[in-house]
Write a protein that holds these residues in place. Structure first.
Motif, mmCIF file in Angstrom:
data_model
loop_
_atom_site.group_PDB
_atom_site.id
_atom_site.type_symbol
_atom_site.label_atom_id
_atom_site.label_comp_id
_atom_site.label_asym_id
_atom_site.label_seq_id
_atom_site.Cartn_x
_atom_site.Cartn_y
_atom_site.Cartn_z
ATOM 1 N N ASN A 40 0.847 -1.183 0.000
ATOM 2 C CA ASN A 40 0.000 0.000 0.000
ATOM 3 C C ASN A 40 0.887 1.240 0.000
ATOM 4 O O ASN A 40 2.096 1.127 -0.195
ATOM 5 N N ALA A 41 0.330 2.379 0.227
ATOM 6 C CA ALA A 41 1.085 3.628 0.145
ATOM 7 C C ALA A 41 2.202 3.730 1.186
ATOM 8 O O ALA A 41 3.181 4.438 0.973
ATOM 9 N N MET A 42 2.060 3.027 2.291
ATOM 10 C CA MET A 42 3.042 3.160 3.370
ATOM 11 C C MET A 42 3.917 1.927 3.588
ATOM 12 O O MET A 42 5.085 2.063 3.932
ATOM 13 N N PHE A 43 3.346 0.738 3.441
ATOM 14 C CA PHE A 43 4.049 -0.484 3.821
ATOM 15 C C PHE A 43 3.852 -1.598 2.810
ATOM 16 O O PHE A 43 2.911 -1.583 2.023
ATOM 17 N N THR A 44 4.726 -2.584 2.928
ATOM 18 C CA THR A 44 4.530 -3.863 2.270
ATOM 19 C C THR A 44 4.240 -4.855 3.379
ATOM 20 O O THR A 44 4.997 -4.929 4.355
ATOM 21 N N ASN A 45 3.151 -5.583 3.261
ATOM 22 C CA ASN A 45 2.751 -6.572 4.258
ATOM 23 C C ASN A 45 3.084 -7.960 3.738
ATOM 24 O O ASN A 45 2.822 -8.267 2.573
ATOM 25 N N VAL A 46 3.652 -8.785 4.606
ATOM 26 C CA VAL A 46 4.011 -10.158 4.249
ATOM 27 C C VAL A 46 3.522 -11.067 5.364
ATOM 28 O O VAL A 46 3.702 -10.758 6.550
ATOM 29 N N GLU A 47 2.949 -12.202 4.989
ATOM 30 C CA GLU A 47 2.422 -13.144 5.974
ATOM 31 C C GLU A 47 3.080 -14.506 5.794
ATOM 32 O O GLU A 47 3.231 -14.994 4.677
ATOM 33 N N GLY A 48 3.480 -15.103 6.918
ATOM 34 C CA GLY A 48 4.089 -16.427 6.894
ATOM 35 C C GLY A 48 4.689 -16.734 8.244
ATOM 36 O O GLY A 48 4.445 -16.026 9.233
ATOM 37 N N SER A 49 5.497 -17.766 8.300
ATOM 38 C CA SER A 49 6.184 -18.094 9.547
ATOM 39 C C SER A 49 7.284 -17.065 9.808
ATOM 40 O O SER A 49 7.700 -16.332 8.897
ATOM 41 N N TRP A 50 7.758 -17.004 11.040
ATOM 42 C CA TRP A 50 8.830 -16.069 11.415
ATOM 43 C C TRP A 50 10.002 -16.188 10.445
ATOM 44 O O TRP A 50 10.468 -15.191 9.896
ATOM 45 N N ASP A 51 10.498 -17.414 10.264
ATOM 46 C CA ASP A 51 11.678 -17.611 9.416
ATOM 47 C C ASP A 51 11.419 -17.200 7.973
ATOM 48 O O ASP A 51 12.270 -16.569 7.345
ATOM 49 N N GLU A 52 10.251 -17.550 7.441
ATOM 50 C CA GLU A 52 9.930 -17.186 6.060
ATOM 51 C C GLU A 52 9.863 -15.673 5.887
ATOM 52 O O GLU A 52 10.456 -15.115 4.954
ATOM 53 N N VAL A 53 9.150 -15.017 6.789
ATOM 54 C CA VAL A 53 8.960 -13.566 6.670
ATOM 55 C C VAL A 53 10.274 -12.820 6.863
ATOM 56 O O VAL A 53 10.598 -11.912 6.095
#
Length: 67
Positions: free
Chosen positions: A39-52
């Motif tokens: 979005n205009a401010m951030f990139t959001n990523v979802e997954g496990s701690w290690d993946e993200v």
């Protein structure tokens, strides 16, 4: 885990902007295969701690290429 992050390199491209570097970082996120959105401010990523955290690390490195 859902992580929101923003990357902007210190150096700018020849046109005075950071668009190419940010595009490289976003490309890493999109190619990761993890659920994501930008979005205009951030990139959001979802997954496990290690993946993200791996994706965030690689995106930061990609943004710094060529600087």
């Amino acid at each position: 885990m859902l992580v929101a992050f923003s990357v902007s390199p210190n150096a700018s491209d020849a046109h005075g902007g950071v668009s190419e570097a940010v595009a490289r970082a976003v490309r890493v996120v999109r190619e990761s295969g993890l659920p994501n959105s930008t979005n205009a401010m951030f990139t959001n990523v979802e997954g496990s701690w290690d993946e993200v955290m791996d994706v965030v690390r690689r995106a930061v490195e990609a943004a710094g290429e060529g600087s």
